[in-house]
Write a protein that holds these residues in place. Structure first.
Motif, PDB file in Angstrom:
ATOM      1  N   ALA A 149      -1.345  -0.212  -1.403  1.00  0.00           N
ATOM      2  CA  ALA A 149      -1.104  -0.882  -1.034  1.00  0.00           C
ATOM      3  C   ALA A 149      -1.129  -1.265   0.866  1.00  0.00           C
ATOM      4  CB  ALA A 149      -0.275  -2.173  -1.379  1.00  0.00           C
ATOM      5  N   GLY A 150      -1.569  -0.205   1.139  1.00  0.00           N
ATOM      6  CA  GLY A 150      -1.740  -0.522   2.288  1.00  0.00           C
ATOM      7  C   GLY A 150      -0.475  -0.563   3.408  1.00  0.00           C
ATOM      8  N   LEU A 151       1.006  -0.916   2.753  1.00  0.00           N
ATOM      9  CA  LEU A 151       1.702  -1.229   3.420  1.00  0.00           C
ATOM     10  C   LEU A 151       2.919  -0.232   3.985  1.00  0.00           C
ATOM     11  CD1 LEU A 151       3.465  -3.849   0.603  1.00  0.00           C
ATOM     12  CD2 LEU A 151       2.424  -4.372   3.054  1.00  0.00           C
ATOM     13  N   VAL A 152       2.670   1.218   3.078  1.00  0.00           N
ATOM     14  CA  VAL A 152       3.188   2.248   4.840  1.00  0.00           C
ATOM     15  C   VAL A 152       1.906   3.556   4.420  1.00  0.00           C
ATOM     16  CG1 VAL A 152       6.006   1.857   3.283  1.00  0.00           C
ATOM     17  CG2 VAL A 152       4.126   3.800   2.041  1.00  0.00           C
ATOM     18  N   GLY A 153       2.044   4.150   5.190  1.00  0.00           N
ATOM     19  CA  GLY A 153       1.163   5.142   5.611  1.00  0.00           C
ATOM     20  C   GLY A 153       0.625   6.262   4.556  1.00  0.00           C
ATOM     21  N   TYR A 154      -0.185   6.938   4.373  1.00  0.00           N
ATOM     22  CA  TYR A 154      -0.462   7.696   3.888  1.00  0.00           C
ATOM     23  C   TYR A 154       0.072   9.276   4.431  1.00  0.00           C
ATOM     24  CZ  TYR A 154      -2.406  12.145   1.504  1.00  0.00           C
ATOM     25  OH  TYR A 154      -2.910  12.735   0.228  1.00  0.00           O
TER      26      TYR A 154
END
Length: 494
Positions: free
Chosen positions: A452-457
């Motif tokens: 979802a893009g909520l935490v960084g890869y």
């Protein structure tokens, strides 16, 4: 001699009654309207509209009583909880006769014993189904040589869920004409948001990765199923671990960027109904397409905004498209069904004639619709039977409110498409069901926030992957690769 003849006749009758298999229970060869009356219990997703409820209780059930001596008893389950509540009903043996779900679920439900084989029923009661649905479609739902579902849709399907559907009227309002790149989507959101910040960019983070793949990779990939763990490389034929690929990293970083830009609203992630609510309110700028979603969702969009127009685009439009499932729609008969024969008779009835097809999908001519220059003019905004579940090229008529360009897009969608290497493959999860359950629990907790893009890869991926491996990911992947290799070898031998 008379007594002996009587015994022989009784024996023959007993053998005939007991020798039927695959759900084809013997029903006397009498006119269908003279068969005993039954209420057919059907599970459907979504919310029943007022007109659908009235139509079923009156016109539709009156017709079905005359033709099949049945009435339909629908149970609607909201989309946000459909999978959970459907599986609860199936696992507890509730007495439903028929239900719908997507083709990817057929294999799992078959392995869990939720559904029954349909070969005998189809042979006896499904002549119009097999006449109007191509044989290739039926192969999708065949496992170990038996038929487990009816692939109700027979229409174009290449590249399904790899396109993006946009509000074309709003796109044109901000001075743009089409979408070809990720940058185009971002520019569309920026321009529209400057005019009116009440519009949302994209809420569908549970899928849509394949939309981005078209631009982010020179190769062609197809997801193995909706869990989005594994994919096949259409060029090499190899099954890959998508989560461990560089492509996953690229997709995750696009999603991170979209959160920063506001295209993905992080306050709405985690609310499964949010995308439906915002689309119903006419506030969604774009979402995942499905070949014909621009036509299917137009009625909803125009209920919120009469001037709404929808259209679907493929990023990297010159790239190949693949056919994985010519029908993603599957009607199944539960193992616990009390009226499997009537369920098959009903499905066959839908495609028995164009009159039946038009009636159950569009309602009463003159009341719910009228024909204008070869198109359907809808006279009510209430949804009846979902048209996309039964869309059939032999009977299809476009609605008057759908732009001719959208219809042209759909009808030409499969031109020059290729068959996916995954076509017809069913993964038997039984050997690794415990590991898969643990893997999916970790995936939901660790990977969905990355998706979802909520935490960084960069910050979270290694920890998430280690937890996934500990849960048994490698064992699941190895079993999948083994079964897929057998499938490919078998297909090449034919």
């Amino acid at each position: 001699m008379i007594r002996w003849l009587a015994l022989i006749m009784l024996f023959v009758a007993a053998v005939s009654a007991g020798g039927c298999s695959d759900g084809a229970q013997e029903t006397p060869d009498v006119p269908e309207s003279k068969l005993p009356f039954v209420k057919l219990k059907v599970i459907m997703p979504g919310d029943e509209s007022d007109r659908m409820k009235d139509f079923v209780e009156n016109e539709l059930n009156a017709r079905l009583r005359d033709d099949l001596n049945i009435e339909l008893d629908f149970t609607y389950i909201p989309w946000a909880t459909y999978q959970q509540k459907l599986e609860l009903a199936l696992s507890t043996g509730e007495k439903y006769d028929l239900f719908w779900y997507g083709t990817p679920f057929v294999s799992g439900y078959q392995s869990k014993g939720y559904i029954q084989p349909l070969d005998g029923l189809l042979a006896k009661y499904g002549a119009d189904l097999t006449k109007n649905i191509p044989a290739e479609n039926f192969k999708l739902d065949q496992i170990d040589g038996r038929q487990w579902a009816i692939p109700s849709q027979a229409f174009t399907s290449a590249g399904k869920f790899t396109s993006v559907m946009v509000r074309q009227d709003l796109l044109e309002r901000v001075g743009m004409s089409d979408i070809k790149t990720i940058a185009d989507l971002e520019e569309f959101y920026r321009r529209m948001h400057e005019r009116d910040p009440s519009y949302y960019g994209y809420l569908e983070t549970d899928r849509g990765q394949e939309v981005l793949w078209r631009e982010l990779s020179d190769d062609n990939y197809t997801f193995m199923d909706e869990r989005q763990l594994f994919a096949v490389d259409e060029g090499t034929g190899k099954m890959i671990s998508y989560l461990e690929s560089d492509l996953y990293r690229k997709v995750a970083r696009v999603r991170e960027s979209w959160v920063r830009q506001g295209i993905i609203d992080k306050n709405l992630i985690g609310n499964p109904a949010s995308k439906i609510d915002q689309e119903n309110a006419g506030k969604l700028l774009f979402r995942v397409g499905a070949v014909s979603r621009a036509m299917e969702n137009l009625q909803t969009a125009q209920r919120a905004d009469p001037g709404a127009k929808l259209r679907e685009y493929y990023l990297a439009p010159g790239k190949l498209k693949y056919i994985l499932a010519p029908s993603n729609e599957a009607y199944m008969i539960p193992t616990a069904a009390q009226n499997p024969e009537r369920a098959m008779m009903f499905m066959n009835w839908v495609l028995e004639s164009k009159e039946n097809y038009m009636f159950i999908i569009y309602g009463v001519e003159g009341k719910d619709y009228r024909l204008e220059n070869g198109k359907i003019k809808l006279l009510t905004n209430d949804q009846l039977m979902y048209e996309w579940m039964w869309r059939n090229k032999n009977y299809f008529i476009a609605p008057t409110n759908v732009d001719d360009k959208v219809v042209e897009d759909m009808l030409a969608n499969d031109d020059n498409a290729r068959i996916s290497r995954l076509f017809g493959f069913h993964f038997n999860e039984e050997p690794i069901k415990s590991e898969l359950a643990r893997v999916m629990a970790v995936y939901k907790m660790k990977f969905e926030p990355i998706n979802a893009g909520l935490v960084g890869y960069d910050d979270s991926f290694q920890d998430a992957l280690a937890a996934l491996k500990k849960a048994g990911y490698d064992k699941v992947f190895a079993e999948l690769q083994r079964q897929y290799a057998e499938f490919r070898a078998s297909a090449e031998d034919k």
